[in-house]
Design a protein around this motif. Structure first.
Motif, short mmCIF file in Angstrom:
data_model
loop_
_atom_site.label_atom_id
_atom_site.label_comp_id
_atom_site.label_asym_id
_atom_site.label_seq_id
_atom_site.Cartn_x
_atom_site.Cartn_y
_atom_site.Cartn_z
N ALA A 64 34.46 -67.65 -60.31
CA ALA A 64 33.21 -68.08 -60.92
C ALA A 64 33.32 -68.24 -62.43
O ALA A 64 32.61 -69.04 -63.02
N SER A 65 34.22 -67.48 -63.06
CA SER A 65 34.32 -67.53 -64.51
C SER A 65 35.70 -67.04 -64.95
O SER A 65 36.40 -66.37 -64.17
N LEU A 66 36.08 -67.35 -66.20
CA LEU A 66 37.42 -67.08 -66.69
C LEU A 66 37.39 -66.51 -68.11
O LEU A 66 36.52 -66.86 -68.91
N VAL A 67 38.36 -65.66 -68.41
CA VAL A 67 38.71 -65.32 -69.79
C VAL A 67 40.23 -65.28 -69.87
O VAL A 67 40.92 -65.03 -68.88
N MET A 68 40.77 -65.52 -71.05
CA MET A 68 42.20 -65.42 -71.26
C MET A 68 42.61 -63.95 -71.33
O MET A 68 41.84 -63.10 -71.77
N HIS A 69 43.85 -63.66 -70.90
CA HIS A 69 44.39 -62.30 -71.00
C HIS A 69 45.42 -62.27 -72.13
O HIS A 69 46.21 -63.20 -72.30
N GLU A 70 45.42 -61.18 -72.91
CA GLU A 70 46.33 -61.07 -74.05
C GLU A 70 47.80 -61.16 -73.63
O GLU A 70 48.65 -61.64 -74.39
N LEU A 71 48.14 -60.70 -72.43
CA LEU A 71 49.52 -60.72 -71.95
C LEU A 71 49.85 -61.99 -71.18
O LEU A 71 50.91 -62.07 -70.55
N GLY A 72 48.97 -62.96 -71.25
CA GLY A 72 49.19 -64.22 -70.56
C GLY A 72 48.37 -64.31 -69.28
O GLY A 72 48.02 -63.30 -68.67
N ILE A 106 30.45 -61.34 -58.53
CA ILE A 106 30.47 -61.37 -60.00
C ILE A 106 30.41 -62.83 -60.45
O ILE A 106 31.19 -63.65 -60.01
N ASN A 107 29.49 -63.10 -61.34
CA ASN A 107 29.31 -64.47 -61.83
C ASN A 107 30.05 -64.62 -63.17
O ASN A 107 31.27 -64.54 -63.20
N ASP A 108 29.36 -64.80 -64.26
CA ASP A 108 30.04 -65.00 -65.54
C ASP A 108 30.65 -63.70 -66.07
O ASP A 108 30.14 -62.60 -65.81
N ILE A 109 31.74 -63.86 -66.84
CA ILE A 109 32.39 -62.73 -67.50
C ILE A 109 32.68 -63.11 -68.95
O ILE A 109 32.70 -64.28 -69.32
N THR A 110 32.91 -62.09 -69.77
CA THR A 110 33.35 -62.29 -71.14
C THR A 110 34.15 -61.08 -71.57
O THR A 110 33.95 -59.97 -71.05
N ALA A 111 35.05 -61.28 -72.52
CA ALA A 111 35.81 -60.16 -73.11
C ALA A 111 35.20 -59.79 -74.45
O ALA A 111 34.67 -60.64 -75.17
N ASP A 112 35.26 -58.51 -74.79
CA ASP A 112 34.74 -58.06 -76.08
C ASP A 112 35.90 -57.92 -77.08
O ASP A 112 37.07 -58.14 -76.72
N PRO A 113 35.62 -57.59 -78.34
CA PRO A 113 36.69 -57.54 -79.35
C PRO A 113 37.78 -56.52 -79.06
O PRO A 113 38.88 -56.61 -79.62
N TYR A 114 37.51 -55.55 -78.18
CA TYR A 114 38.49 -54.51 -77.86
C TYR A 114 39.26 -54.82 -76.58
O TYR A 114 40.10 -54.03 -76.16
N GLY A 115 38.96 -55.95 -75.96
CA GLY A 115 39.67 -56.34 -74.75
C GLY A 115 39.04 -55.89 -73.46
O GLY A 115 39.59 -56.12 -72.38
N ARG A 116 37.88 -55.22 -73.55
CA ARG A 116 37.14 -54.91 -72.33
C ARG A 116 36.57 -56.21 -71.74
O ARG A 116 36.43 -57.21 -72.45
N VAL A 117 36.18 -56.15 -70.48
CA VAL A 117 35.58 -57.32 -69.84
C VAL A 117 34.23 -56.93 -69.25
O VAL A 117 34.12 -55.94 -68.52
N PHE A 118 33.21 -57.70 -69.59
CA PHE A 118 31.88 -57.54 -69.02
C PHE A 118 31.68 -58.60 -67.94
O PHE A 118 32.08 -59.76 -68.14
N GLY A 119 31.05 -58.23 -66.83
CA GLY A 119 30.77 -59.18 -65.77
C GLY A 119 29.47 -58.83 -65.07
O GLY A 119 29.23 -57.67 -64.74
N GLY A 120 28.63 -59.85 -64.84
CA GLY A 120 27.34 -59.62 -64.22
C GLY A 120 27.26 -60.19 -62.82
O GLY A 120 27.93 -61.16 -62.48
N GLN A 121 26.42 -59.56 -62.00
CA GLN A 121 26.29 -59.97 -60.60
C GLN A 121 25.28 -61.10 -60.41
O GLN A 121 24.31 -61.22 -61.15
N GLU A 298 36.80 -67.18 -78.41
CA GLU A 298 36.48 -66.14 -77.43
C GLU A 298 37.56 -65.06 -77.47
O GLU A 298 38.73 -65.33 -77.73
N TYR A 299 37.17 -63.83 -77.22
CA TYR A 299 38.12 -62.72 -77.21
C TYR A 299 38.94 -62.74 -75.92
O TYR A 299 38.54 -63.32 -74.92
N LYS A 300 40.10 -62.08 -75.98
CA LYS A 300 40.98 -62.01 -74.82
C LYS A 300 40.89 -60.63 -74.16
O LYS A 300 40.68 -59.62 -74.84
#
Length: 303
Positions: A64-72, A106-121, A298-300
């Protein structure tokens, strides 16, 4: 939207597709390419500056949604939880349980400045009684915490440039919420309505935040994207030739391009604006708008 300012821009088709539900666009600045999903077609696509057409990069997984990962690779969300995927490997499950709660839909997600990921239902089911959903936070060690509840269809998220505020869309409520955000702990508190759309505006869907702290919101059934100042006042609207505009992100060499996804699926619902023409051009392609406002990268993820 009262006193709305409609701004003319050249809107170009970036990927000529018929995605059932195009979603989750994310720009990979390292490789200079865009990734997005077909939430209805269980597929993730990518396209770089030298690619003539979009290419399928992962199939057979609901994303449903994507964020980049710091390790690729990419972190993606879907009906089965959170996953990390890298080319040449099978997706790795990150989380599908949070204590006694199933981390599903889980629908949309986002990463925060510390690399955590938030995701809502997505808890909403049209025509059925439904329980309201949760917002989860996945910490970098993979642990999961419920940070919000009472959501119907959690959608786009983002952070203010100073990281003092966290934003979250609930599409069914037609609201964009603002919270106080504490970076060291990843906590959010003091929910308030920053932007309230009307039925005639369509449903707020994906969103992002630019470098000036303005929020950009895609409007499903609204055929466009709208920019709001940090106080929630409408600043401009850009019309997209697709009624079901679903999400957006900044990208391109100087972060001045806006990429917008859309959806071809047929959804006739009383949630649409009065008199909405369901036979109109719903969408399905990915669009590109070149303009002068600089996006905020966007944060990773680091989970």
């Amino acid at each position: 939207m009262n006193n709305q300012k409609t701004t003319p821009y050249a809107v170009k088709l970036f990927a000529d597709q018929s995605l059932l539900c195009g979603e989750g666009p994310v720009w990979d600045a390292d490789s200079g390419q865009l990734y997005w999903t077909d939430c209805g077609g269980e597929a993730i696509y990518g396209k770089g500056k030298h690619d003539g057409t979009a290419r399928l990069v992962l199939a057979g997984h609901h994303a449903a949604s994507l964020v980049m990962h710091e390790l690729g690779g990419l972190v993606f969300s879907g009906r089965d939880g959170f996953f990390h995927w890298k080319a040449g490997a099978a997706p790795r499950l990150i989380c599908n349980r949070c204590g006694a709660t199933d981390v599903v839909n889980i629908n949309d997600i986002t990463a925060d400045p510390y690399g955590r990921v938030f995701g809502g239902q997505e808890a909403f089911r049209e025509g059925e009684p439904y329980d309201t959903g949760f917002l989860f936070r996945i910490d970098t060690d993979g642990s999961c915490t419920v940070v919000e509840e009472g959501l119907h269809l959690a959608n786009g998220m983002g952070f203010s440039p100073d990281c003092g505020s966290f934003y979250l869309v609930d599409s069914i409520q037609r609201a964009v919420y603002a919270y106080d955000y504490e970076g060291h702990t990843g906590s959010i508190k003091n929910r308030r309505i920053l932007i309230q759309l009307t039925k005639n505006d369509g449903l707020p869907d994906g969103m992002t935040v630019d470098s000036e702290g303005f929020l950009w919101v895609a409007r499903w059934f609204g055929g466009g994207i709208s920019r709001y100042d940090p106080d929630g006042k409408l600043e401009r609207t850009i019309i997209i030739p697709a009624a079901q505009t679903s999400s957006l992100t900044f990208g391109g060499p100087h972060a001045r391009d806006i990429f917008v996804t859309s959806a071809a699926q047929y959804w006739e619902t009383p949630l649409a604006p009065a008199g909405h023409d369901f036979s109109s051009s719903r969408g399905g392609g990915v669009y590109r708008i070149s303009q002068d406002i600089v996006g905020k990268p966007e944060y990773k993820a680091k989970i």
